[in-house]
Design an enzyme around this catalytic site. Sequence first.
Site, PDB file in Angstrom:
ATOM      1  N   ARG A 145      42.134 -36.807  59.180  1.00 17.42           N
ATOM      2  CA  ARG A 145      41.021 -37.526  59.705  1.00 17.42           C
ATOM      3  C   ARG A 145      39.973 -35.889  59.268  1.00 17.42           C
ATOM      4  NH1 ARG A 145      42.354 -41.341  62.530  1.00 17.42           N
ATOM      5  NH2 ARG A 145      40.666 -40.929  63.826  1.00 17.42           N
ATOM      6  N   TYR A 148      36.064 -36.088  58.539  1.00 15.20           N
ATOM      7  CA  TYR A 148      35.396 -36.440  59.320  1.00 15.20           C
ATOM      8  C   TYR A 148      35.355 -36.197  60.864  1.00 15.20           C
ATOM      9  CZ  TYR A 148      32.499 -40.021  62.046  1.00 15.20           C
ATOM     10  OH  TYR A 148      31.794 -41.257  62.980  1.00 15.20           O
ATOM     11  N   GLY A 210      51.296 -50.254  70.342  1.00 13.36           N
ATOM     12  CA  GLY A 210      50.459 -50.770  70.813  1.00 13.36           C
ATOM     13  C   GLY A 210      49.627 -50.640  72.669  1.00 13.36           C
TER      14      GLY A 210
END
Length: 330
Positions: A145, A148, A210
């Site tokens: 990542r 970015y 989640g």
Amino acid sequence: MSSVSTRVLVTGGAGFLGSHLCERLLAQGNDVLCVDNYFTGRKDNIAHLLDNPYFEAMRHDITHPLFVEVDEIYNLACPASPIHYQFDPVQTTKTSVIGAINMLGLAKRLKSKIFQASTSEVYGDPNVHPQPEGYRGNVNPIGPRACYDEGKRCAETLFFDYYRQHSLRIRVARIFNTYGPRMHPNDGRVVSNFIVQALKGEPLTIYGDGKQTRAFCYVEDLIEGFLKLMAAPDDITGPLNLGNPVETPVAELARLIIELTGSRSAVIHRKLPVDDPVQRCPNIAEARSILQWEPRVGLRPGLEQTIAYFDKLLREHGEIGQSNLPLSVG
């Protein structure tokens, strides 16, 4: 319309955020130049603006110099979802860094105000929660990542160096998760992933357990924050967090989208991607105090508008398809 209307350049203007910004700027009576290389921007996002005589669209990549005459610059150009910015990570870094240099150079020559769309990703996987602007982050500079995260961090560095060295009038906004109509259908983000999967009756894919949280800001609220920051006095440079401080667990988002779409989709779990943050939530005390800004659109009504957009795409164009690239919970 007055001949002295403000001339505004929006880079990344055919993208999700950029197209909404162009729309608002035109509504305010500005003359808008939209620049986009259409890597993630979509012509459909700005098609309804093309007949407006005060709107112009130009295909251009801001890693190359741009020679135009404008009064204000909004620099939004850069792929903003992992599925897109990891596709060509070198180009992503170039867009953030070389693009910033080119736009800052243009602003310096024109003595224009310039706005930088930075990101909550500058905080990385945060050890401080919620994240205030003074937090310096926990970023992996060599991870998948980083193109970015570090590109946007370097862009902020450049903006503040131009501010100190050249007295440039800058504005820097750190954008947290935003959703709404005109999101790219294959951007790999959690809201678009879930909505597309639910509308197609496919299982909703949750990465991790989640329980990780996100704070979702509706696009109209975010654009209002952009305009307020740009209109602020010149000593208000930012960086300012712009986002919704209400956290939602990813599993709860999945449940709500299944309910709102009337889908019978099941939920499946996959491994959490590398360096994906477990918590992401803005501290917006500065934006509240300085700009008198805070989000007003709740998650349920915002999702209803977003679902209606994707449902229309699916019904009219059949252009919602899942990519073979890995998705993200971001």
